[in-house]
Each structure stands twice: as C-alpha cells, then as structure tokens.
Design a protein around this motif. Sequence first.
Motif, PDB file in Angstrom:
ATOM      1  N   ASP A  22      41.383  82.410  21.175  1.00  0.00           N
ATOM      2  CA  ASP A  22      41.622  81.473  22.271  1.00  0.00           C
ATOM      3  C   ASP A  22      42.952  81.838  22.944  1.00  0.00           C
ATOM      4  O   ASP A  22      44.022  81.694  22.343  1.00  0.00           O
ATOM      5  N   THR A  23      42.862  82.305  24.183  1.00  0.00           N
ATOM      6  CA  THR A  23      44.087  82.717  24.887  1.00  0.00           C
ATOM      7  C   THR A  23      44.416  81.752  26.034  1.00  0.00           C
ATOM      8  O   THR A  23      45.070  82.125  27.005  1.00  0.00           O
ATOM      9  N   SER A  24      43.939  80.499  25.893  1.00  0.00           N
ATOM     10  CA  SER A  24      44.187  79.550  26.986  1.00  0.00           C
ATOM     11  C   SER A  24      45.613  79.001  26.972  1.00  0.00           C
ATOM     12  O   SER A  24      46.034  78.354  27.929  1.00  0.00           O
ATOM     13  N   SER A  25      46.361  79.215  25.892  1.00  0.00           N
ATOM     14  CA  SER A  25      47.783  78.829  25.904  1.00  0.00           C
ATOM     15  C   SER A  25      48.572  79.932  25.205  1.00  0.00           C
ATOM     16  O   SER A  25      47.986  80.910  24.740  1.00  0.00           O
ATOM     17  N   ASN A  26      49.901  79.783  25.129  1.00  0.00           N
ATOM     18  CA  ASN A  26      50.669  80.885  24.545  1.00  0.00           C
ATOM     19  C   ASN A  26      50.840  80.785  23.032  1.00  0.00           C
ATOM     20  O   ASN A  26      51.508  81.604  22.418  1.00  0.00           O
ATOM     21  N   ARG A  27      50.223  79.734  22.422  1.00  0.00           N
ATOM     22  CA  ARG A  27      50.233  79.638  20.961  1.00  0.00           C
ATOM     23  C   ARG A  27      48.854  79.196  20.501  1.00  0.00           C
ATOM     24  O   ARG A  27      48.153  78.490  21.207  1.00  0.00           O
ATOM     25  N   VAL A  28      48.477  79.635  19.325  1.00  0.00           N
ATOM     26  CA  VAL A  28      47.194  79.196  18.790  1.00  0.00           C
ATOM     27  C   VAL A  28      47.357  79.020  17.280  1.00  0.00           C
ATOM     28  O   VAL A  28      48.119  79.755  16.635  1.00  0.00           O
ATOM     29  N   GLN A  57      50.982  79.182  12.944  1.00  0.00           N
ATOM     30  CA  GLN A  57      50.994  79.227  14.418  1.00  0.00           C
ATOM     31  C   GLN A  57      51.222  80.665  14.849  1.00  0.00           C
ATOM     32  O   GLN A  57      52.169  81.305  14.398  1.00  0.00           O
ATOM     33  N   GLY A  98      51.530  83.474  18.169  1.00  0.00           N
ATOM     34  CA  GLY A  98      51.826  83.542  19.611  1.00  0.00           C
ATOM     35  C   GLY A  98      50.842  84.460  20.319  1.00  0.00           C
ATOM     36  O   GLY A  98      50.415  85.463  19.762  1.00  0.00           O
ATOM     37  N   SER A 141      46.769  89.288  27.065  1.00  0.00           N
ATOM     38  CA  SER A 141      45.319  89.138  27.021  1.00  0.00           C
ATOM     39  C   SER A 141      44.727  89.966  28.157  1.00  0.00           C
ATOM     40  O   SER A 141      45.090  89.788  29.312  1.00  0.00           O
TER      41      SER A 141
END
Length: 291
Positions: free
Chosen positions: A80-86, A92, A94, A98
């Motif tokens: 999931d690259t929709s935010s800068n952390r997953v 967590q 970073g 992408s």
Amino acid sequence: MQTLNTSASALARLPQEWRHWINENLARRCEPAVMAAVMVRDGHFDNRLAQAAIEEARRAWFPQLPPAPSPEPRVLPRIDTSSNRVLAGDRQVGIVLSLAAPRVVVVSDLLSDEECDELIAYSYDRLERSPVVADSDGKTQVHAHRTSRGAMLQRAESPLVARIEARLEALTGWPAERGEGLQVLRYEKGNEYRPHFDWFDPALPGPRKHLERGGQRVATIVMYLSDVGQGGGTSFPKAGLQVQPKKGSAVFFLNVSEFGEPDQLSLHAGEPVETGVKVVATKWMRERAYV
Ligand SMILES: O=C(O)CCC(=O)C(=O)O
Ligand SMILES: [Fe+2]
C-alpha cells in the motif's frame, strides 16, 4: 520490443515466417502460452500481440482446437503506497519510492540494525558461491554473471527468520508459504549479479521445470542488510532506476504483468560493488504454495 496495434488483424501484422511458425506449432498441438513466450523471447513481440495472433490463427486454421483461456487479472503481492508509512505487522515501514511500470516500491526501516546484523552473522558460515538456473536442464550452476556468495535459508528456520517472513507477509499481503526461503547474498569488491529476470521462462526446458513447484516467481523483495561504500546498487535498466543499498531498507518489485505473464520491464541487476561489502536477503514470491 515490437508493439503493434492489436485491434486490427494481429496475425496479418506478423512477418510471414512467424505466421508459418504459428501454423506449424498449432499443428503440433503446442501450448499457446508457451508459443507466446517463445515469440516474446525470440521475436521480441509484445505478449498481447503474440497471444492475439495465435488465437486468430487457431480460429482460422484449427477451429477444432479449444481456444486458449483468455488471461484474467491476477491477485498479486502488493504494498500500500497511498501514504508515506505503512504498518507491516510488528513494524512501521516508510514508503520511499513507488513506480508503476515496472512495479517497484522502495521501503525504509523494514529491518532494525540488530536484525540485519543478526541475520548476517547467522548465515555467514553457510555462504557458498551463488548459482543460476541452467536453460537446458534446470539444474543450478555457477556462472560469471552472478559472482556473489549466498546461503539459502529454510522458511521459518529460526525465530528471527520467521519474524521477518511474517513481516513480509503483512507488508505484501502474500502468504510466506507462497515463497522460497530467504536467500542471504554477500557481494564483495567486484561481485555483481548482471541484468536478469527473476521469472522462469516457460519457453525454456530448464526453467520450465521450476514452474512445476509453486508456479511463477511473481514478485521479489531484496532487503539490504548492510550499507555499501560505492557501487552495488540494484538497477532496473529499462526504467532508468537505481536503488542504492541502505541498511534496513528494501526494494520490492513485481516480475509479472497484471495477468501473471513475465514482465520484460522487470529486468534488474545487482551492480558491481566498488568499495565496501553489500549483504542482502532476497525473498522470491511464488504464484502458489512452495512446498
Ligand atoms: O543484489 C541485488 O541488488 C539484486 C539481487 C537480485 O536480483 C536477486 O537476488 O534476484
Ligand atoms: Fe534478481
């Protein structure tokens, strides 16, 4: 790569020798998927075009043969690259980069420094010259194109290995069981892994054998266990992309298209190490359970 308009007759757009070749191989009851793979490899045709031409030829010349099943989008490993952390299970992570095509994701903080050091020490005594798969018989052999030393670990063979595999499973949504064991690779000065694909070519007898156990290598994640001085990047020549190792970071990429077919854009290399030592752990993810 020849990419042609597939809306008109795909067959009519092929050079005559390739039309003959399709005719001969359909007559021999050759599998359309294998024929398409040969056309991509030897004729540099786009996979879609090759499949369309083979199907057109079947309808016109061999209507008694069953149609090849039309390719369907596959569920594949994904980050999931929709935010800068997953959140990857217990950690967590970073998101650094992408890329859509080829699909490449660079993540940071996947492993702690202690985990990297522990995995290096754990596998050090087991390092042997890394092999490649022979085109003719599928046996593994050493080759000038791959000069690292490596250790093949079993899945979940230690608590640390199991913890890392569980984290990768959470990160990519891909069960650890659908993957080979981790492979720890050590590159010293001058060592490299020249441009290659991680997928097995279904048109070659040797690599084809490896598809029987677990199917295609759909994705790869290369985890950097060390920093390196100079050189040693993981490069994607067709994308003009180079990822420089950073201890604890990783590069994830898909080796296949959304239809599960070998992706020519996934060509990649481990560049020669110039100074320092590069240690990575690679996980090759398979289509099905690898047992
Ligand atoms: O060492 C690298 O940067 C790439 C490794 C690799 O391509 C592989 O293990 O399949
Ligand atoms: Fe690779």
